[in-house]
Each structure stands twice: as C-alpha cells, then as structure tokens.
Enzyme design. Structure first.
Site, mmCIF file in Angstrom:
data_model
loop_
_atom_site.group_PDB
_atom_site.id
_atom_site.type_symbol
_atom_site.label_atom_id
_atom_site.label_comp_id
_atom_site.label_asym_id
_atom_site.label_seq_id
_atom_site.Cartn_x
_atom_site.Cartn_y
_atom_site.Cartn_z
ATOM 1 C CB ILE A 51 7.933 61.206 51.326
ATOM 2 C CG1 ILE A 51 9.050 62.176 50.947
ATOM 3 C CG2 ILE A 51 6.995 60.939 50.156
ATOM 4 C CD1 ILE A 51 10.066 61.597 49.964
ATOM 5 C CB ALA A 78 13.193 63.882 44.399
ATOM 6 C CB SER A 87 13.936 67.407 40.792
ATOM 7 O OG SER A 87 13.151 68.491 40.341
ATOM 8 C CB THR A 109 19.134 61.259 38.452
ATOM 9 O OG1 THR A 109 19.967 62.015 37.580
ATOM 10 C CG2 THR A 109 19.687 61.416 39.861
ATOM 11 C CG ASP A 110 22.102 60.873 33.870
ATOM 12 O OD1 ASP A 110 21.624 61.734 34.654
ATOM 13 O OD2 ASP A 110 22.350 61.113 32.667
ATOM 14 C CD GLU A 111 21.742 65.629 37.210
ATOM 15 O OE1 GLU A 111 22.208 66.366 38.096
ATOM 16 O OE2 GLU A 111 20.811 65.972 36.472
ATOM 17 C CE1 TYR A 159 17.785 65.619 42.039
ATOM 18 C CE2 TYR A 159 19.429 65.624 40.281
ATOM 19 C CZ TYR A 159 18.219 65.180 40.795
ATOM 20 O OH TYR A 159 17.453 64.294 40.063
ATOM 21 C CB ALA A 187 25.516 64.478 47.202
ATOM 22 C CE LYS A 214 16.764 61.002 42.817
ATOM 23 N NZ LYS A 214 15.299 60.745 43.073
ATOM 24 C CG ASN A 241 19.461 66.117 31.779
ATOM 25 O OD1 ASN A 241 20.366 65.372 32.175
ATOM 26 N ND2 ASN A 241 19.361 67.374 32.168
ATOM 27 C CE LYS A 273 14.663 70.683 37.456
ATOM 28 N NZ LYS A 273 13.660 69.686 37.707
HETATM 29 P P1 NAD Z 1 9.727 67.645 39.975
HETATM 30 O O1 NAD Z 1 10.554 68.575 40.793
HETATM 31 O O2 NAD Z 1 9.024 68.155 38.759
HETATM 32 O O3 NAD Z 1 8.587 66.980 40.902
HETATM 33 C C1 NAD Z 1 8.849 66.535 42.201
HETATM 34 C C2 NAD Z 1 7.510 66.266 42.888
HETATM 35 O O4 NAD Z 1 7.769 65.774 44.205
HETATM 36 C C3 NAD Z 1 6.638 67.512 43.044
HETATM 37 O O5 NAD Z 1 5.295 67.225 42.713
HETATM 38 C C4 NAD Z 1 6.774 67.855 44.524
HETATM 39 O O6 NAD Z 1 5.619 68.521 45.057
HETATM 40 C C5 NAD Z 1 6.965 66.481 45.143
HETATM 41 N N1 NAD Z 1 7.696 66.538 46.423
HETATM 42 C C6 NAD Z 1 8.845 67.205 46.679
HETATM 43 N N2 NAD Z 1 9.188 67.044 47.971
HETATM 44 C C7 NAD Z 1 8.248 66.230 48.517
HETATM 45 C C8 NAD Z 1 8.050 65.683 49.817
HETATM 46 N N3 NAD Z 1 8.914 65.955 50.827
HETATM 47 N N4 NAD Z 1 6.984 64.879 50.029
HETATM 48 C C9 NAD Z 1 6.113 64.604 49.027
HETATM 49 N N5 NAD Z 1 6.231 65.121 47.790
HETATM 50 C C10 NAD Z 1 7.283 65.917 47.544
HETATM 51 O O7 NAD Z 1 10.673 66.422 39.617
HETATM 52 P P2 NAD Z 1 10.724 65.528 38.292
HETATM 53 O O8 NAD Z 1 11.552 66.189 37.289
HETATM 54 O O9 NAD Z 1 9.334 65.097 37.964
HETATM 55 O O10 NAD Z 1 11.552 64.271 38.844
HETATM 56 C C11 NAD Z 1 10.885 63.169 39.454
HETATM 57 C C12 NAD Z 1 11.918 62.169 39.930
HETATM 58 O O11 NAD Z 1 12.684 61.727 38.814
HETATM 59 C C13 NAD Z 1 12.922 62.725 40.939
HETATM 60 O O12 NAD Z 1 13.176 61.742 41.893
HETATM 61 C C14 NAD Z 1 14.163 63.007 40.099
HETATM 62 O O13 NAD Z 1 15.321 62.895 40.877
HETATM 63 C C15 NAD Z 1 14.072 61.918 39.073
HETATM 64 N N6 NAD Z 1 14.693 62.224 37.768
HETATM 65 C C16 NAD Z 1 14.400 63.373 37.117
HETATM 66 C C17 NAD Z 1 14.974 63.627 35.870
HETATM 67 C C18 NAD Z 1 14.647 64.886 35.093
HETATM 68 O O14 NAD Z 1 15.273 65.128 34.059
HETATM 69 N N7 NAD Z 1 13.687 65.687 35.499
HETATM 70 C C19 NAD Z 1 15.852 62.688 35.310
HETATM 71 C C20 NAD Z 1 16.129 61.505 36.002
HETATM 72 C C21 NAD Z 1 15.528 61.274 37.236
HETATM 73 P P1 TYD Z 2 18.992 71.499 34.061
HETATM 74 O O1 TYD Z 2 17.773 71.504 33.208
HETATM 75 O O2 TYD Z 2 18.995 72.313 35.313
HETATM 76 O O3 TYD Z 2 19.314 69.954 34.359
HETATM 77 P P2 TYD Z 2 20.633 69.278 35.066
HETATM 78 O O4 TYD Z 2 21.486 70.339 35.637
HETATM 79 O O5 TYD Z 2 20.030 68.413 36.124
HETATM 80 O O6 TYD Z 2 21.302 68.504 33.967
HETATM 81 O O7 TYD Z 2 20.225 71.977 33.182
HETATM 82 C C1 TYD Z 2 20.596 71.298 31.990
HETATM 83 C C2 TYD Z 2 21.853 71.947 31.461
HETATM 84 O O8 TYD Z 2 21.537 73.285 31.063
HETATM 85 C C3 TYD Z 2 22.957 72.074 32.488
HETATM 86 O O9 TYD Z 2 24.210 71.879 31.841
HETATM 87 C C4 TYD Z 2 22.854 73.501 32.990
HETATM 88 C C5 TYD Z 2 22.352 74.245 31.757
HETATM 89 N N1 TYD Z 2 21.516 75.426 32.010
HETATM 90 C C6 TYD Z 2 21.817 76.657 31.437
HETATM 91 O O10 TYD Z 2 22.821 76.800 30.698
HETATM 92 N N2 TYD Z 2 21.004 77.720 31.672
HETATM 93 C C7 TYD Z 2 19.910 77.628 32.475
HETATM 94 O O11 TYD Z 2 19.200 78.657 32.695
HETATM 95 C C8 TYD Z 2 19.585 76.355 33.057
HETATM 96 C C9 TYD Z 2 18.383 76.191 33.936
HETATM 97 C C10 TYD Z 2 20.408 75.269 32.793
#
Ligand code: NAD
Ligand code: TYD
Length: 342
Positions: free
Chosen positions: A57, A80, A82, A122-124, A148, A150, A152, A177, A187
C-alpha cells in the site's frame, strides 16, 4: 459495486472476504495484500471469484493502477502491521505501513473518486484504562502507548483530515481484540492454543491480569459490513465484544478445554509499556446502525479451539514456513510487480 479490500490475506481481512463472498456474491471483489509474514493466501482457500493483487500500500503507482484497472468504488482498509510485540522490536515497519501506507491509499483513492473508504482501526488508539475507569467511547481522547497503537492513531488522524479537508467520504471503526479462525499464532489466543496442544510452555506477560475485551472475528466483520452499508460519512464507530477478561483466565480456560495441566503456564517478563486494560463502549453502533454481537465468548473460544484442532495443515505450514512460498508455488512468477488475478 467494486470493492477493494486491503490486507485481505490477513486474519480479519480473510474472514471478511469469506463473509462478503457470501453476503454479496455478485459484487466485484479485489484483494490487495503485500503478503508479509502475516499474509497467507491459504486463509482464502476455497473462496472463488475475487481478484488478487500482490502489492504494497506504500507503492503509489501500484495502488493507483489497482484502483483504476478494477474500477474500485469502495475501499475497506485492513492492511497494517498489527502486533504490539513486533512494534516494540521494530517500529519502522509500523510507521511505514500504517502511517505512510494509509496516507498513500487515501490520496490515491481520493484521486480515483472512491465513494466510500472504511478504515479499520483499533480500541488501542485510546490508550489504557484503570480497573474502575469507564469504557472508551468515540469521544475518549486518543492517547496511544505502543508504537503499534501510535501508528494506528496516526492513520486515524489522517483519515479524519481527509474527511475534514477534502470531504473525502471516510468511515472509521475501532474494534477490541479479535479471536477466531485464521489468526496468526503470535497473538494471545492462537499462540496459547497451539502451545498447549504441543505441550510447549505458555508465556504469560507480567502478572497475567491485564484485561482485554474479546470479540469473535465474525461479529467484527458483520459490524464492518454494517458500517460500510449504513455508516455516516466522517464518523467513528467503536466495536466491542462486551467480554472483558484477564489474560490468565483465558489461558486457564484453553488448558482446561484441551485437558492440559496448568503447570505449562510460565510467568515471564512483562511487555514494556503493557496496556493494563481495554474496554469498549459500542452503544453508538448499536443505537445508530442496529448492529449487535451474536457470539458469546465461551462458545466462541470453544469453536476456535476446535477450528485449530481441525485445521492443523493451516498452522503447520506457518510453523514450517511453507505458507510463505504459497504465492510463488501457486502463481509462479506471475504478476508480482503489477498484480496477479486469481
Ligand atoms: P494481520 O496482521 O493478521 O493482517 C495484516 C494483513 O495486511 C496481512 O495480510 C499483511 O500481508 C497485510 N499487509 C501488511 N503490510 C502491508 C502493506 N504494506 N501493504 C499491503 N498489505 C500489507 O492483521 P489483522 O489482525 O487481520 O488486523 C487487520 C486490521 O484490523 C489492522 O488494521 C488492525 O490494526 C485492525 N484491528 C485488529 C484487531 C485484532 O484484534 N487483530 C483489532 C482491532 C483492529
Ligand atoms: P495480543 O494478542 O498481542 O494483543 P494486544 O497486545 O494487541 O492486546 O496480547 C493480548 C494480551 O495477552 C496482552 O495483554 C499481552 C498478553 N500476552 C501474553 O501474556 N503472552 C503472550 O505470549 C502474548 C502474545 C500476549
């Protein structure tokens, strides 16, 4: 309509593409994804009728060509970096993709006359909460604490600026999450499931009492679809699971479900700047758009554990690194620069 999904090979993006093929089977769907370590085309196995463009992107020429060649009218922006831990080790990639990439996408989409641009955030970005603080609302000041969040927050500000300055029709969602199928096992939930299944120690950061609000990815995808269809331009919508849990409670539930001993738990050094608690007030999307979550956490966790049990080839390929060559094996040298169509 022609819809571009950035990051559609990632966890939430792939779940969204699967849903959207089902809810809008005649829509033209284009996935743009750089296939970083987190992108996995195997997560889209069995999904037909979408175009895939491998690309970054931050590559303005590629984004411009993709929007033009596919006649894109709407964008859902998932792409992103993430993972918070990776952002602590290497913030540069987060600034590049999340900030520069979002700016590139906004500018090219505006120039192409895109009619709706939904930014998935994200809520973060709101920072963290004490145990008695009220949940984040859309009015809570942005106060990110990790590289991360910051980065976002930076992308959220850009999206807002494009709406205010150019009247570009943006929408933003801020979700808590997610958990569910196809989540990369770095994660919390998938990591703990796979470690427990393999009798590998489960690393708990700090005292294990950090709290997250958990939502099943299918509920998040339904909320995104609702905002795309009915959200008001320029608005932000919080999305949550109404399911606050301390990490250790989830870890113990996973061990119990898999019949494993709590002796696998290892308390390890805390994450630097570890946010203590997130909680989301998502009354706005309920009141204004009629969305509500449908999955209960206990049932969602049980079905997610079952999914990882039943889909060992998906995660074994990640563990072995095979998934990283999926694109080359399936598409050969085709289209890496200008985009391939599947
Ligand atoms: P993810 O890391 O699983 O997937 C990210 C995807 O983006 C991957 O397919 C990666 O190849 C692609 N990508 C990364 N950099 C890129 C670039 N420069 N150009 C094109 N593609 C690129 O992430 P996710 O957990 O599916 O999260 C998706 C979105 O939702 C993110 O924007 C994240 O901030 C947001 N979000 C995630 C959560 C969560 O709990 N996972 C919660 C709230 C919001
Ligand atoms: P994560 O899945 O990385 O999401 P986020 O940090 O974006 O909320 O982590 C969720 C919670 O779990 C967070 O408080 C950090 C904790 N955590 C562990 O305790 N051990 C681990 O190995 C990981 C990956 C996360």
């Amino acid at each position: 309509m022609s819809l571009l999904v950035t990051g559609g090979a990632g966890f939430i993006g792939a779940n969204f593409v699967r849903r959207r093929r089902h809810t809008q089977p005649r829509e033209k769907l284009v996935v743009l994804d750089a296939l970083t370590y987190a992108g996995n085309l195997a997560s889209l196995d069995g999904v037909d009728g979408f175009s895939f463009v491998k690309g970054d992107i931050t590559d303005g020429a590629l984004v411009e060509a993709t929007l033009r060649d596919h006649g894109v009218e709407a964008v859902i922006h998932f792409a992103a970096e993430s993972h918070v831990d990776r952002s602590i080790l290497g913030p540069g990639a987060f600034v590049r993709t999340n900030v520069v990439g979002t700016a590139t996408l906004l500018e090219k989409a505006r120039a192409a006359g895109v009619k709706r641009f939904l930014h998935v955030s994200t809520d973060e970005v709101y920072g963290d909460l004490g145990s008695d603080d009220p949940a984040f609302t859309e009015q809570t000041p942005i106060a990110p604490r990790s590289p991360y969040s910051a980065s976002k927050a930076g992308s959220d500000h850009l999206v807002r600026a494009w709406f205010e300055t150019y009247k570009f029709p943006t929408l933003t969602t801020r979700c808590s999450n997610n958990y569910g199928p196809y989540q990369f096992p770095e994660k919390l939930i998938p990591l703990m499931i796979l470690n427990a299944m393999s009798d590998v120690p489960l690393p708990v950061y700090g005292d294990g009492l950090n709290v997250r609000d958990w939502i099943h990815v299918e509920d998040h995808c339904a909320a995104i679809e609702r905002v795309l269809d009915a959200g008001k331009e320029g608005e932000v919508y919080n999305v949550g699971g109404r399911s606050e849990k301390p990490n250790i409670e989830i870890i113990k539930a996973i061990l119990k479900a898999l019949g494993k001993s709590e002796s696998l738990i290892r308390y390890v050094a805390d994450r630097p700047g570890h946010d203590r608690r997130y909680a989301v007030d998502d009354g706005k999307i309920e009141r204004e758009l009629g969305w509500t979550r449908s999955r209960q956490f206990d049932e969602g966790l049980a079905s997610t554990i079952e999914w990882y049990r039943a889909n060992e080839p998906w995660w074994q390929a990640i563990k072995s690194g095979d998934y990283m060559t999926w694109y080359e094996r399936n598409y050969g040298g085709r289209g890496a620069a200008k985009g391939a169509t599947s």
